[in-house]
Design a protein around this motif. Sequence first.
Motif, PDB file in Angstrom:
ATOM      1  N   ALA A 127      38.366  48.979  42.587  1.00 28.71           N
ATOM      2  CA  ALA A 127      39.191  49.701  41.939  1.00 28.71           C
ATOM      3  C   ALA A 127      40.662  49.405  42.241  1.00 28.71           C
ATOM      4  O   ALA A 127      41.330  48.919  41.419  1.00 28.71           O
ATOM      5  CB  ALA A 127      39.093  51.247  42.014  1.00 28.71           C
ATOM      6  N   ALA A 128      40.729  49.112  43.332  1.00 23.79           N
ATOM      7  CA  ALA A 128      42.093  48.530  44.066  1.00 23.79           C
ATOM      8  C   ALA A 128      42.146  47.107  43.473  1.00 23.79           C
ATOM      9  O   ALA A 128      43.287  46.793  43.156  1.00 23.79           O
ATOM     10  CB  ALA A 128      41.960  48.678  45.497  1.00 23.79           C
ATOM     11  N   THR A 129      41.352  46.499  43.562  1.00 28.97           N
ATOM     12  CA  THR A 129      41.309  44.759  43.066  1.00 28.97           C
ATOM     13  C   THR A 129      41.509  44.850  41.508  1.00 28.97           C
ATOM     14  O   THR A 129      42.625  43.905  41.015  1.00 28.97           O
ATOM     15  CB  THR A 129      39.961  44.068  43.450  1.00 28.97           C
ATOM     16  OG1 THR A 129      39.847  44.055  44.711  1.00 28.97           O
ATOM     17  CG2 THR A 129      40.130  42.779  42.719  1.00 28.97           C
ATOM     18  N   LEU A 130      40.911  45.593  40.740  1.00 28.33           N
ATOM     19  CA  LEU A 130      41.137  45.478  39.379  1.00 28.33           C
ATOM     20  C   LEU A 130      42.574  46.041  39.008  1.00 28.33           C
ATOM     21  O   LEU A 130      43.194  45.500  38.132  1.00 28.33           O
ATOM     22  CB  LEU A 130      40.064  46.319  38.474  1.00 28.33           C
ATOM     23  CG  LEU A 130      38.902  45.353  38.154  1.00 28.33           C
ATOM     24  CD1 LEU A 130      39.361  44.325  37.152  1.00 28.33           C
ATOM     25  CD2 LEU A 130      38.214  44.744  39.125  1.00 28.33           C
ATOM     26  N   ALA A 131      43.072  47.006  39.760  1.00 27.58           N
ATOM     27  CA  ALA A 131      44.503  47.557  39.419  1.00 27.58           C
ATOM     28  C   ALA A 131      45.386  46.472  39.751  1.00 27.58           C
ATOM     29  O   ALA A 131      46.259  46.199  38.844  1.00 27.58           O
ATOM     30  CB  ALA A 131      44.709  48.753  40.386  1.00 27.58           C
ATOM     31  N   GLU A 132      45.160  45.381  40.594  1.00 24.23           N
ATOM     32  CA  GLU A 132      46.023  44.537  40.756  1.00 24.23           C
ATOM     33  C   GLU A 132      45.838  43.460  39.847  1.00 24.23           C
ATOM     34  O   GLU A 132      46.884  42.824  39.248  1.00 24.23           O
ATOM     35  CB  GLU A 132      45.828  43.763  42.278  1.00 24.23           C
ATOM     36  CG  GLU A 132      46.255  44.547  43.505  1.00 24.23           C
ATOM     37  CD  GLU A 132      45.786  44.010  44.792  1.00 24.23           C
ATOM     38  OE1 GLU A 132      45.227  42.974  44.930  1.00 24.23           O
ATOM     39  OE2 GLU A 132      45.787  44.997  45.982  1.00 24.23           O
ATOM     40  N   VAL A 133      44.851  43.095  39.333  1.00 25.98           N
ATOM     41  CA  VAL A 133      44.447  42.148  38.461  1.00 25.98           C
ATOM     42  C   VAL A 133      44.910  42.485  37.186  1.00 25.98           C
ATOM     43  O   VAL A 133      45.533  41.602  36.368  1.00 25.98           O
ATOM     44  CB  VAL A 133      43.022  41.758  38.220  1.00 25.98           C
ATOM     45  CG1 VAL A 133      42.583  40.915  36.954  1.00 25.98           C
ATOM     46  CG2 VAL A 133      42.551  41.170  39.426  1.00 25.98           C
ATOM     47  N   ALA A 134      45.167  43.872  36.890  1.00 22.78           N
ATOM     48  CA  ALA A 134      45.507  44.211  35.374  1.00 22.78           C
ATOM     49  C   ALA A 134      47.063  44.307  35.563  1.00 22.78           C
ATOM     50  O   ALA A 134      47.539  43.774  34.338  1.00 22.78           O
ATOM     51  CB  ALA A 134      44.977  45.720  35.307  1.00 22.78           C
ATOM     52  N   GLU A 135      47.685  44.275  36.721  1.00 19.27           N
ATOM     53  CA  GLU A 135      49.314  44.018  36.759  1.00 19.27           C
ATOM     54  C   GLU A 135      49.513  42.697  36.325  1.00 19.27           C
ATOM     55  O   GLU A 135      50.305  42.242  35.720  1.00 19.27           O
ATOM     56  CB  GLU A 135      49.565  44.458  38.132  1.00 19.27           C
ATOM     57  CG  GLU A 135      49.817  46.120  38.364  1.00 19.27           C
ATOM     58  CD  GLU A 135      50.597  46.538  37.427  1.00 19.27           C
ATOM     59  OE1 GLU A 135      52.018  46.248  37.063  1.00 19.27           O
ATOM     60  OE2 GLU A 135      50.175  47.743  36.676  1.00 19.27           O
ATOM     61  N   GLU A 136      48.649  41.968  37.005  1.00 23.70           N
ATOM     62  CA  GLU A 136      48.837  40.512  36.819  1.00 23.70           C
ATOM     63  C   GLU A 136      48.585  39.879  35.415  1.00 23.70           C
ATOM     64  O   GLU A 136      49.411  39.471  34.870  1.00 23.70           O
ATOM     65  CB  GLU A 136      47.989  39.441  37.488  1.00 23.70           C
ATOM     66  CG  GLU A 136      48.146  39.620  39.118  1.00 23.70           C
ATOM     67  CD  GLU A 136      47.036  38.801  39.721  1.00 23.70           C
ATOM     68  OE1 GLU A 136      46.320  38.008  39.231  1.00 23.70           O
ATOM     69  OE2 GLU A 136      47.066  38.840  41.058  1.00 23.70           O
ATOM     70  N   ALA A 137      47.542  40.585  34.625  1.00 26.97           N
ATOM     71  CA  ALA A 137      47.162  40.226  33.174  1.00 26.97           C
ATOM     72  C   ALA A 137      48.320  40.889  32.263  1.00 26.97           C
ATOM     73  O   ALA A 137      48.750  40.019  31.524  1.00 26.97           O
ATOM     74  CB  ALA A 137      45.936  40.796  32.964  1.00 26.97           C
ATOM     75  N   GLY A 138      48.902  42.123  32.660  1.00 27.13           N
ATOM     76  CA  GLY A 138      49.917  42.641  31.952  1.00 27.13           C
ATOM     77  C   GLY A 138      51.150  41.869  31.781  1.00 27.13           C
ATOM     78  O   GLY A 138      51.682  41.684  30.855  1.00 27.13           O
ATOM     79  N   ALA A 139      51.363  41.184  32.760  1.00 23.30           N
ATOM     80  CA  ALA A 139      52.697  40.255  32.795  1.00 23.30           C
ATOM     81  C   ALA A 139      52.262  39.140  31.872  1.00 23.30           C
ATOM     82  O   ALA A 139      53.457  38.377  31.509  1.00 23.30           O
ATOM     83  CB  ALA A 139      53.235  39.838  34.177  1.00 23.30           C
TER      84      ALA A 139
END
Length: 294
Positions: A127-139
């Motif tokens: 869950a923590a990893t995907l939260a970080e990936v989602a932030e990168e993706a959103g940008a």
Amino acid sequence: MRRLGIHSFVWTGGQTQDGLEMALEKSAEHGYRTIEFAYLRPALFDLDRLARKAQSLDVEVGVTMGLPLDKDVSSEDAAVVAEGKQMLSDAVRAVRDIGGNKLGGILYSAHTKYNWAPTQRGWMNSAATLAEVAEEAGAMGVDVVLEVVNRFETNLLNTAAQGLKYIQDSGSDRLRLHLDTFHMNIEEANPAAAIRLAGDKLGYFHIGESNRGYLGDGVIDFNAIFDALIDIDYQRDVVFESFSTAIVDEALSLACAIWRDTWRENDPLAAHAKQFIELKYAEAQRRRATTARP
């Protein structure tokens, strides 16, 4: 705005540039406005050329994938989790480079039949990893959608309720669910209720039959499915997914146990699926209008 799409494995095994470009052309020819590609390795494909092709055909691109065990972000091994995060970050960049708008699939664990139950530590690592990936993706303008699949393809997210708990535990408002009628038919007590439960957290939707073949040739209650999509005012992509040994991607065929022909000719399959989905949507809209009358 809802766009109707199709998985590229209806057209090609996806091993060549020419095959992917042909899949774009065939999808557009049949009136599909979105295509789903499997994981695209930049070293193997000209992503800029694919992006130009998709844009010229007015076909949006989404990419789905699953992680291998040695890059399983639900592992308790920090080094394995880090490898998985790197793979996901690379995938997000590939989606951006192809002009795509979403990364979905089994992003939160390995795509495999596990021989052990998930752990709380592994759940939180994921869950923590995907939260970080989602932030990168959103940008980068890329949505991250988590496919909820059956117990034989992951041990982590098998129901919409589990998916919503996972998103809550991630603390991210960028993650959404990716539901699939084939998997819901196995795991959900009431697939339509699962769609309503997901509500505005539903970010991507797969339409597939219980036998992976022609829509309407299995046991899924598509009337209930489309009624639920209308009820939650779902306006994101709806993508037809069907697999057969007629067109083989070896890795996916092994992971998804595709051992027989569910169809042999892809053009009739694609034409039928588009007509079927449009018909079911129209029927659901008429039922909704009739119910809403005083």
